[in-house]
Scaffold this active site. Sequence first.
Site, short mmCIF file in Angstrom:
data_model
loop_
_atom_site.label_atom_id
_atom_site.label_comp_id
_atom_site.label_asym_id
_atom_site.label_seq_id
_atom_site.Cartn_x
_atom_site.Cartn_y
_atom_site.Cartn_z
N ALA A 288 0.83 -1.20 0.00
CA ALA A 288 0.00 0.00 0.00
C ALA A 288 0.86 1.24 0.00
CB ALA A 288 -0.93 0.01 1.21
N CYS A 289 0.43 2.25 -0.76
CA CYS A 289 1.10 3.54 -0.85
C CYS A 289 2.58 3.34 -1.15
CB CYS A 289 0.86 4.33 0.43
SG CYS A 289 1.28 6.07 0.25
N SER A 290 3.49 3.92 -0.35
CA SER A 290 4.91 3.73 -0.63
C SER A 290 5.33 2.29 -0.42
CB SER A 290 5.76 4.66 0.26
OG SER A 290 5.48 4.44 1.63
N GLY A 292 3.78 0.00 -1.74
CA GLY A 292 3.60 -0.54 -3.08
C GLY A 292 4.87 -0.45 -3.89
N PHE A 316 -2.46 -1.08 -3.36
CA PHE A 316 -3.48 -0.12 -2.97
C PHE A 316 -2.89 1.29 -2.98
CE2 PHE A 316 -5.04 -3.75 -0.01
CZ PHE A 316 -5.55 -4.44 -1.10
#
Length: 553
Positions: A288-290, A292, A316
Amino acid sequence: MTTALAVDAIGGPNPVVGLRRKDLVDSVRSVVGEAVAHPSHTTASLSHLTRTAAEVALGRAAPAPDPKDRRFADPAWSQNPWYRRLMGLHLAAETELDTWLAGTELAQVDRERARFVLSFLLDAASPSNLPLNPSAVKRVLDTGGTSVIAGLRHFLGDVRDNGAFPRQVDAEKFVVGGNLATTDGAVVYRTEVLELIQYRPRTEKVRARPLLIAPPQINKFYVFDLSPKKSLVRYALEQGFQVFVISWRNPTEEHRDWDLGTYLTATEEAIDVVRDITACPDVNLVGACSGGITSVALTAYLAARGRDVVHSLSLFVSVFDMTEDRTLLGVFASEESLEAAKRHSHVRGVLDGRELAKVLNLLRPNDLIWTYWVNNYLLGNDPPTFDVLYWNNDTTRLPAAFHGQLIDIYRDNSLAHPDEVMVDDTPLDLGSITTDAFVMAGTTDHITPWDACYRSAQRLGGDVDFTLSSSGHIQSILNPPHGNPKATYFVNPDRPDDAHRWLDGATKVAGSWWPRWIDWLGRRSGDEVAAPVELGDAEHAPLEAAPGSYVRA
């Protein structure tokens, strides 16, 4: 008071530390230069504002706020003639600023910088932020003046302990492991970099292939396990999945040399432990986010070395193609500011997440500063009690080496181009990722814009299922079934090159995207097997109960 925007103040793809004073001064200088160079345009704008202000003062004009503008929600702003005039003057000034900027000959980047600086000053001067705010006046009368004392106490406390920023949450109401991150589990593996948490199954049968979640390094993992009703971890467990989560260590100056390779190696080790515990040859990985960025880089790193241990990838609100950064931080991301950011963390050894949070607050002051200024100081209320806000303010640090690499990746967009990022002499190519991927983005996400998430997903070499949630950055992730009756999402099996063409052909679906993801994940998680009775295995015995120790540091 809404908190949706406040909880979305999390670090996205742009790793800039802050807004430099020089950049702000240069923006003011460009405005002054434009006014001097084109006096007729400025004079015409001032004349128009003067005429409008006179009409408002005489009651002949009454500019109305946007229905979504919460600053003037109190009925007194529209019903009381004096408050209506005061609001009208401010709204007229805001409109004239936009008109003046649109008519200047400033370059687009200079115009956006100028808009930020001037709008910030104008927002600060809003009559809603003054003690004469009708809600504040009523509060004083209702409390006999005690709201003033409470507000002053809050103000002095924030000046002393919170960098003079109003607090967004009452931190004393939450305890990690007490009323947050309460799902039953245990730390089954620990290194200098991470703790690996295995959660206790909640069904008699579980899917054979386990799920491993890699959270962002700039925030703590328990966004995936807040309250039971908001816990993605608990929801996956209840659907019969084996769930593991990485909890990153909060680095200090002594860890300044941790880099992308450090995190990839640590995550690969965690995958191997999960494989050992579950006796499964591969895992389903979530980032998720960073986080990712870490997940796609790791998957490419494994692919380059022929290690087929990631069966599917779920991402995500993640951006790793930085072709065009339309966020306001992107406007200020000059070569000079990026180098200054690298020097900043290099000197200190880490990038402190609190610094980034303050910058994000400055970028959206009405929602992230002045809302709490009014609530805490003018109304004398305690800060909100909201679990997501607590998590959002429970920031971590990034080691200087990793932060510097993120800046280089952002500046050069190198992760989006094959073989430009090297980890231990291994080139990374996102096109080599042939595993199936589920990619989720948010329609109102201002940190990782949804079309940038879509563009990033196009870099992957496997089959991609793109889902667009009708929420912001964090609220898109925290989207449990039955939690929001207005929740919707968009799906489209086609993958055109352009994100907006994708949306034009998409179907709108009512409800949360969680069940859709679970269905997608279930088809990639193998057969059902008996749930393990004990956590860990002979070589990885539980070290302590979840949520572990690293999350508390």
